[in-house]
Design an enzyme around this catalytic site. Structure first.
Site: not given
Ligand code: ADP
Length: 397
Positions: A17, A244, A96, A184, A382
């Protein structure tokens, strides 16, 4: 490398990832998907350091330290240690990949033509996609015949209803792929996989999942599938995040460029790296730092973070037509009882009610027994959905 046809007990799946400043990895036993080892390198680009490894094979990574490095060197360092391990025979690798564009709605076996298509998507995720593809290339050069699978952050949302995907812009632009992709997706896939074992039948109902980490988004799940999400064409949309801004008036962006004469790159830097918790507090992008500060701007930043989750959760509920369960996941969602409590309070009108002791203990179920809508805390993972995809795509029984 172990012959892919023979699965020995130490045959393993490698999951990589590669983020903008980190490379996380995990090794899973190919037969049981038991995690053998997990770890990662952080701070790539400034001062990279090995963040450590946990699990029964963690000893693979003991010893010499990683010095300052770039992504390529960090990935090479990781793969080199895995290759030197006696007890591990790799059967396949999974990656990923942030952007699957309009076409990839499921994990895919990587070959030259898939790589070419993934490269063509770099403009959609310029800060992440190149690192994801570099990790694929690094594995190819270490083990040229190892099967590799790409799993996309966007894929989970590709089956959203069309109205949840399109923007109110000219249809010619929509047709060119300017749509809400959402991100996500691997985190949401994991929650959808494990929720039935935790929440029973409610897991197939109307569920909101709040992935609250450095990046943050919400996903509305119905019958375990995404029907709405807060991130959009890019991962800048939706909730307020560490750095962000989340959703803001596009007119503000135009004003900064047209009236203030700012360069687009400067506006991008402000919205992507100098906003969110960092921008509002003026102190830090890390929720932990803000939670222990009594500076009014730190308090306001955290209040705004929770307020934005509550507002967007209302929108997800409207898309679902109600709510049967709410799940918190990722760093803030898993570990900040105070932020969860602020969100639960804002959603009290929906029948959400916390059990304070359970919330303080980060229990799996943190709602009061008599609350109409249960609230859960489920650790993000993940890597596991990637390992599952590798088994089903690259190593079918
Ligand atoms: P990423 O999105 O990079 O995977 P994580 O899921 O690890 O990030 O989440 C990082 C966020 O979680 C940071 O804002 C961090 O401050 C927050 N966090 C981690 N531990 C805690 C904690 N104990 N209390 C509050 N926030 C925490």
């Amino acid at each position: 490398m172990t012959d892919p046809k023979t699965r020995s007990k130490d045959a393993a799946i490698l999951v990589l990832n590669a983020g903008s400043s980190s490379v996380k990895f995990a090794l899973f036993a190919a037969d049981t998907l038991r995690p053998l080892c997990r770890g990662g390198i952080e701070g790539i680009g400034s001062r990279a350091r090995f963040g450590g490894a946990a699990g029964e094979q963690a000893h693979l990574f003991e010893g010499d330290l990683l010095e300052e490095s770039n992504h390529e060197a960090a990935t090479h360092w990781l793969l080199d240690r895995i290759r030197r391990a006696d007890g591990i025979g790799l059967l396949a690798a999974g990656h990923r990949v942030v952007h699957g564009g309009p076409d990839f709605s499921a994990p895919v076996v990587i070959d030259d033509s898939v790589m070419a298509r993934l490269e063509s998507l770099i403009p959609l995720a310029p800060a992440h996609q190149p690192h994801n593809l570099a990790a694929i290339r690094a594995v190819t050069s270490a083990w040229p015949s190892l099967p590799q699978i790409a799993c996309f952050d966007t894929a989970f949302h590709r089956a959203m209803p069309r109205l949840a995907q399109i923007f109110a812009i000219p249809h010619a632009l929509t047709d060119q792929g300017f749509v809400r992709y959402g991100f996500h997706g691997l985190s949401y896939q994991h929650i959808a996989d494990v929720l039935p074992g935790i929440a029973g039948e409610r897991a197939m109902g109307r569920v909101i999942v709040a992935h609250l980490g450095h990046g943050a988004s919400l996903c509305a799940l119905h019958k375990g599938r995404s029907v709405a999400t807060t991130m959009g064409f890019t991962a800048l949309d939706g909730l307020m995040m560490g750095m962000r801004c989340g959703a803001i008036d596009a007119g503000l962006v135009l004003h900064l460029i047209e009236q203030r004469g700012m360069a687009p790159a400067e506006v991008s830097e402000i919205l992507n790296r100098r906003s969110g918790l960092l921008g509002v507090s003026g102190i830090s992008n890390d929720a932990r730092t803000l939670l222990v500060s009594d500076d009014p701007r730190a308090v306001e930043a955290l209040d705004l973070f929770a307020y934005r989750v509550v507002r967007e959760a209302g929108s997800m509920m409207a898309a679902l037509g109600g709510l049967d369960a709410f799940v918190f996941t990722a760093g803030i969602g898993e570990r900040s009882a105070r932020i969860r409590a602020a969100i639960a309070q804002g959603l009290a009108w929906t029948g959400i009610r916390l059990d304070e002791a359970r919330n303080a203990a980060d229990d799996t179920r943190i709602s009061a027994d008599d609350a109409k809508t249960p609230l859960y805390v489920i650790p993000a993972d993940e890597e596991l959905p990637i390992a599952r995809a590798v088994i089903s795509r690259a190593l079918p029984a």
